[in-house]
Design an enzyme around this catalytic site. Structure first.
Site, PDB file in Angstrom:
ATOM      1  N   HIS A 141      -1.370  17.816 -10.497  1.00  0.00           N
ATOM      2  CA  HIS A 141      -1.394  16.710  -9.539  1.00  0.00           C
ATOM      3  C   HIS A 141      -0.111  16.739  -8.710  1.00  0.00           C
ATOM      4  O   HIS A 141       0.980  16.534  -9.259  1.00  0.00           O
ATOM      5  CB  HIS A 141      -1.504  15.376 -10.274  1.00  0.00           C
ATOM      6  CG  HIS A 141      -2.811  15.170 -10.965  1.00  0.00           C
ATOM      7  ND1 HIS A 141      -3.960  14.811 -10.293  1.00  0.00           N
ATOM      8  CD2 HIS A 141      -3.159  15.293 -12.266  1.00  0.00           C
ATOM      9  CE1 HIS A 141      -4.958  14.716 -11.160  1.00  0.00           C
ATOM     10  NE2 HIS A 141      -4.508  14.997 -12.365  1.00  0.00           N
ATOM     11  N   CYS A 163      -5.656  18.408  -9.105  1.00  0.00           N
ATOM     12  CA  CYS A 163      -6.475  18.655  -7.912  1.00  0.00           C
ATOM     13  C   CYS A 163      -5.909  19.782  -7.043  1.00  0.00           C
ATOM     14  O   CYS A 163      -6.504  20.118  -6.021  1.00  0.00           O
ATOM     15  CB  CYS A 163      -6.598  17.373  -7.090  1.00  0.00           C
ATOM     16  SG  CYS A 163      -5.018  16.649  -6.614  1.00  0.00           S
ATOM     17  N   ASP A 520      14.820 -19.370  -1.807  1.00  0.00           N
ATOM     18  CA  ASP A 520      14.277 -20.723  -1.632  1.00  0.00           C
ATOM     19  C   ASP A 520      12.770 -20.712  -1.874  1.00  0.00           C
ATOM     20  O   ASP A 520      11.995 -21.292  -1.119  1.00  0.00           O
ATOM     21  CB  ASP A 520      14.594 -21.232  -0.223  1.00  0.00           C
ATOM     22  CG  ASP A 520      14.416 -22.749  -0.107  1.00  0.00           C
ATOM     23  OD1 ASP A 520      14.195 -23.406  -1.137  1.00  0.00           O
ATOM     24  OD2 ASP A 520      14.489 -23.272   1.022  1.00  0.00           O
TER      25      ASP A 520
END
Length: 658
Positions: A141, A163, A520
Site C-alpha cells: 500500500h 494495490c 471561547d
C-alpha cells in the site's frame, strides 16, 4: 545483539489509537542491529536512551517501502516510509505504566525521516537486511492506513492485499534470493574473514521516479460550481475533470473535457476510483437524524440512502417503511459489515465484493430488511458544501458586492447581518465596531483562518478591510445560534443530542490537529445549518478583543462558566482548556440551553471549581454521556482526553445506539 548498523531520531506514528491525531506522532530514537529494529524514549539533557518502547523482528518483515505523504502534511512528516510485518498475536507487558510492544503486529510501522536522503539510506539498508525473508510481499500500500481505510485503494480491511506491485529490479526484493529457506547467514568469503568490522555503507541506488500524485488525477464533480473569480473553472455535477495541480488543500487546478483550465474547490469533487461518491444514493456527511428527516419528507415506502456511519470508515443503509396494518411508518438503519475476506454484507449469507454490488442486490431482495431498496433518496442537489473563500485566491471582498438584507443579532464585536454576495450567495456579515478589536493583528490572522476548512467549522469567506467598520464575511447558517436553537426549537431526542456533540468534537479535533485554539467554545459560539448540523464559529477571535473586562476573571464578560481552573487562575490556555469548555458545551446541549452554575456568580465559581465543584448530570444524559463530560473536567489538563479521542468515544456510543 550485534553491532549497531544505523541510529537516528525519527517521528513514529502510533497504531494504538482508533483514530489518528497529532498526539499519535512522537519522536523516538531508532536503532537498527542485525535482526532487530528497536525504538526508545530518549533523554536529550543526559544524551542517552531511556526505556525501550518497541521493536520489530526483521525476520517477520514482509515489506520496506516509501509512503506517499498525506495532503498538507507538516514539514516534519514529509518523508515517511513503512516497515510492514506479519500479523499475529501481540505480546505486551506493563513496565512502570508504559506498554511495551514486543511484536509489532498492528499493521505497518510508519516512520518519518527528516530528509529524503536519510529516508533512502534507511530503506536501502533495511531492504538489505530483510532480502532473504521468504514471505516478502508482491504488492504493498503506497499510502497510509487512516481511520479505518487505506487512502490509496480505499479498502477497509487492514490486512487487505496491497494495490501497488513492488518493483523487484530496483528494490532488491528479487524472486531469486527470496527462495532461500534458511535465515542463517551465508559462510563468509575470504575477504570478509579478513574484516570482522562491518563494511562501509554502499552508495544508495538512484531514487526511482515517484508518481506525481497531484497530477493527472481524474475526478467527478459532486456538485455544480459557478466560477466566482476569473481564475475559477465551472463544474457540472456528474462530469469528469482532470486535476493538474494541487496548489492548496482547498483549491485544485483542473481541466474540463473541452480543455478549459482553472481552479475548482477540492471539496466539490471526488476521485473516480473512490466509487461511492458517483452514486446518487450515497449521501456524504449525513448523520442518522438528518437521514430520517429526509426519508420521512420523501415519504416513499422503500426509500433509502447510504450514509457514513458514526464509526469512521463504515457505512449505513437507512430505509423508510410505511408499515402496514398495525405497524407505524418507521426508519430502519442497517450497518454495512465486512467479513474476514473483506466482502460486504447486510445479511450474512449474502456477501459482495463492493458496496454498489450489495445495493444492487438489495434493490431486488429485502433479505431480512424491513423492505427492499425501492427508491433512491438523495440530497446532493441541495447541499453543496462551503468553499474556502469566494473564489480561488480571494480573501479581500469588495463591500460593493455585498447586500445586507436583515439583522441577525448583535455579537461581541458588533452587528451581524444576513446578506448576499453578488446577489446570489448567502453570507453572514459581521460589522466590527471600531475599538472592539485589534484590527491589524486580526487581518493578518484572517489569511490563515480562511484556509481552515471542515464540515463542522463555520467557513470564513473573506474580509472587507478597506473601509470602516471592517466586515468579516462568513458562511450563513439558517438555523442560527445553537444556544437559541436548544432553547426554542429543539425537541429532545438522545441520538440527535449526541450527534450535536459529535459535530462539535469533530470540528474541534480538526482545530486541535492544527494546534489551533478556540479559547471561547460555548453553545453561543456554535451555529446550526438547515439540516441540523452544528458548526463551530468565532474560533480564535477572543485573542483580538480590546475590552479589558473580557480578560479579567472578575468581569462579567469573561467566559468564566466555560473555563478550567488553570485559565481562571493563571490564564494558561491550551487545547485541554478547550476540552474543558467542550464538556460544559455538552452539558448545555443536554440541558437544552441552561446556564452553567446558574445559581452562582463568577467569583463563587472561581473559588468552588478549585475545591472540586462540577456541574451535575443533566436529566437527558445517561451515565455514559455524563462520564464523557466528567472526563473533560479533570482538574489536571493532562488527564483530559484529546478531542480526537473524544470523537472516537462519541462515535462508538452513537454506533451502539443504531
Amino acid at each position: 545483539m550485534g553491532d549497531i548498523i544505523l541510529e537516528d531520531f525519527f517521528i513514529k506514528r502510533s497504531q494504538q489509537k482508533k483514530k489518528t491525531s497529532p498526539l499519535n506522532y512522537k519522536e523516538r530514537f531508532f536503532t537498527l542491529k542485525q535482526g532487530k529494529l528497536s525504538y526508545y524514549d530518549y533523554d536529550l539533557e543526559k544524551g542517552k536512551k531511556k526505556s525501550l518502547k518497541g521493536s520489530v523482528d526483521l525476520e517477520k518483515v514482509k515489506c520496506v517501502e516509501n509512503v506517499e505523504p498525506e495532503l498538507n502534511a507538516p514539514p516534519e512528516r514529509t518523508y515517511p516510509f513503512q516497515v510492514a510485518g506479519s500479523c499475529g498475536t501481540s505480546l505486551q507487558q506493563t513496565l512502570t505504566g508504559d506498554t511495551l510492544w514486543i511484536i509489532y503486529d498492528e499493521g505497518p510501522l510508519y516512520i518519518f525521516a527528516k530528509t529524503e536522503e536519510i529516508r533512502r539510506q534507511w530503506i536501502h539498508v533495511l531492504k538489505q537486511e530483510v532480502k532473504y525473508n521468504k514471505d516478502l510481499l508482491p504488492k504493498y500500500h503506497p499510502c497510509f492506513w487512516v481511520d479505518g481505510v487505506w487512502l490509496c485503494c480505499h479498502q477497509e480491511v487492514k490486512q487487505a492485499m496491497g494495490c501497488m506491485v513492488l518493483e523487484t529490479r530496483s528494490t532488491g526484493f528479487s524472486a531469486q534470493v527470496s527462495q532461500r529457506k534458511s535465515r542463517k547467514p551465508l559462510p563468509p568469503t575470504p575477504d570478509q574473514e579478513k574484516n570482522s568490522r562491518p563494511l562501509p555503507l554502499q552508495p544508495l541506488p538512484p531514487e526511482p521516479p515517484q508518481p506525481a500524485t497531484s497530477l493527472e488525477m481524474k475526478v467527478i464533480a459532486e456538485y455544480d460550481y459557478v466560477p466566482q473569480s476569473e481564475q475559477d473553472l465551472e463544474l457540472k455535477r456528474g462530469e469528469e475533470y482532470t486535476v493538474l495541480a494541487k496548489d492548496s488543500a482547498n483549491w485544485w487546478k483542473a481541466k474540463d473535457r473541452y480543455g478549459n483550465e482553472g481552479y475548482i474547490p477540492s471539496n466539490f469533487v471526488s476521485e473516480v476510483q473512490n466509487g461511492l461518491e458517483q452514486f446518487e444514493w450515497y449521501c456524504k456527511n449525513m448523520n442518522r437524524s438528518q437521514a430520517e428527516n429526509l426519508l420521512r419528507k420523501e415519504n416513499k415506502d422503500g426509500g433509502f440512502l447510504v450514509r457514513d456511519s458514526s464509526k469512521a470508515g463504515k457505512y449505513t443503509v437507512s430505509v423508510f417503511s410505511k408499515g402496514g396494518g398495525d405497524a407505524a411508518p418507521a426508519c430502519r438503519h442497517y450497518n454495512i459489515c465486512t467479513n474476514q475476506q473483506g466482502q460486504f454484507y447486510l445479511a450474512e449469507r449474502h456477501n459482495f465484493d463492493t458496496i454498489p454490488d450489495l445495493i444492487k442486490y438489495h434493490q431486488h431482495n429485502a433479505a431480512g430488511m424491513v423492505s427492499r431498496l425501492k427508491y433512491v433518496v438523495s440530497n446532493k442537489t441541495q447541499n453543496a458544501p462551503s468553499t474556502a473563500g469566494l473564489g480561488y485566491g480571494v480573501w479581500e471582498i469588495d463591500p460593493r458586492h455585498l447586500t445586507c438584507i436583515k439583522d441577525l443579532g448583535c455579537g461581541q464585536f458588533g452587528v451581524v447581518k444576513y446578506g448576499k454576495w453578488q446577489g446570489r450567495h448567502d453570507v453572514a456579515i459581521k460589522m466590527i465596531k471600531e475599538g472592539s478589536m485589534s484590527e491589524d493583528d486580526f487581518i493578518e490572522e484572517a489569511k490563515v483562518m480562511m484556509k481552515l476548512q471542515h464540515t463542522n467549522l463555520v467557513q470564513l469567506y473573506g474580509v472587507c478591510t478597506k473601509q470602516r467598520p471592517i466586515y468579516i464575511v462568513t458562511e450563513f447558517l439558517s438555523n442560527g445560534c445553537l444556544l437559541t436553537y436548544l432553547r426554542e426549537v429543539m425537541t429532545p431526542h438522545p441520538i440527535q443530542l449526541l450527534e450535536m456533540c459529535k459535530d462539535v468534537s469533530e470540528g474541534m479535533a480538526y482545530l486541535e490537529s492544527l494546534q489551533y485554539l478556540h479559547r471561547d467554545l460555548a453553545a453561543r459560539n456554535c451555529l446550526v445549518d438547515g439540516n441540523g448540523t452544528v458548526k463551530v464559529t468565532d474560533f480564535g477571535l477572543s485573542r483580538y478583543v480590546l475590552d479589558d473586562e473580557y480578560t479579567s476573571s472578575e468581569g462579567s464578560k469573561f467566559p468564566v462558566r466555560w473555563s478550567p481552573p488553570e485559565v481562571l487562575l493563571y490564564c494558561k490556555f491550551s487545547s485541554k482548556s478547550d476540552v474543558w469548555a467542550f464538556g460544559v458545551l455538552m452539558w448545555e446541549i443536554y440541558t437544552l440551553g441552561k446556564m452553567p452554575y446558574e445559581r452562582l456568580n463568577n467569583t463563587e465559581i472561581v473559588q468552588k471549581l478549585s475545591s472540586g465543584l462540577r456541574l451535575y448530570r443533566p436529566q437527558l444524559a445517561n451515565e455514559r454521556v455524563y462520564s464523557i463530560m466528567a472526563a473533560c473536567w479533570n482538574e489536571k489538563p493532562e488527564d483530559r482526553p484529546p478531542f480526537q479521542e473524544l470523537v472516537s468515544i462519541i462515535q462508538d456510543l452513537l454506533y451502539d445506539l443504531q
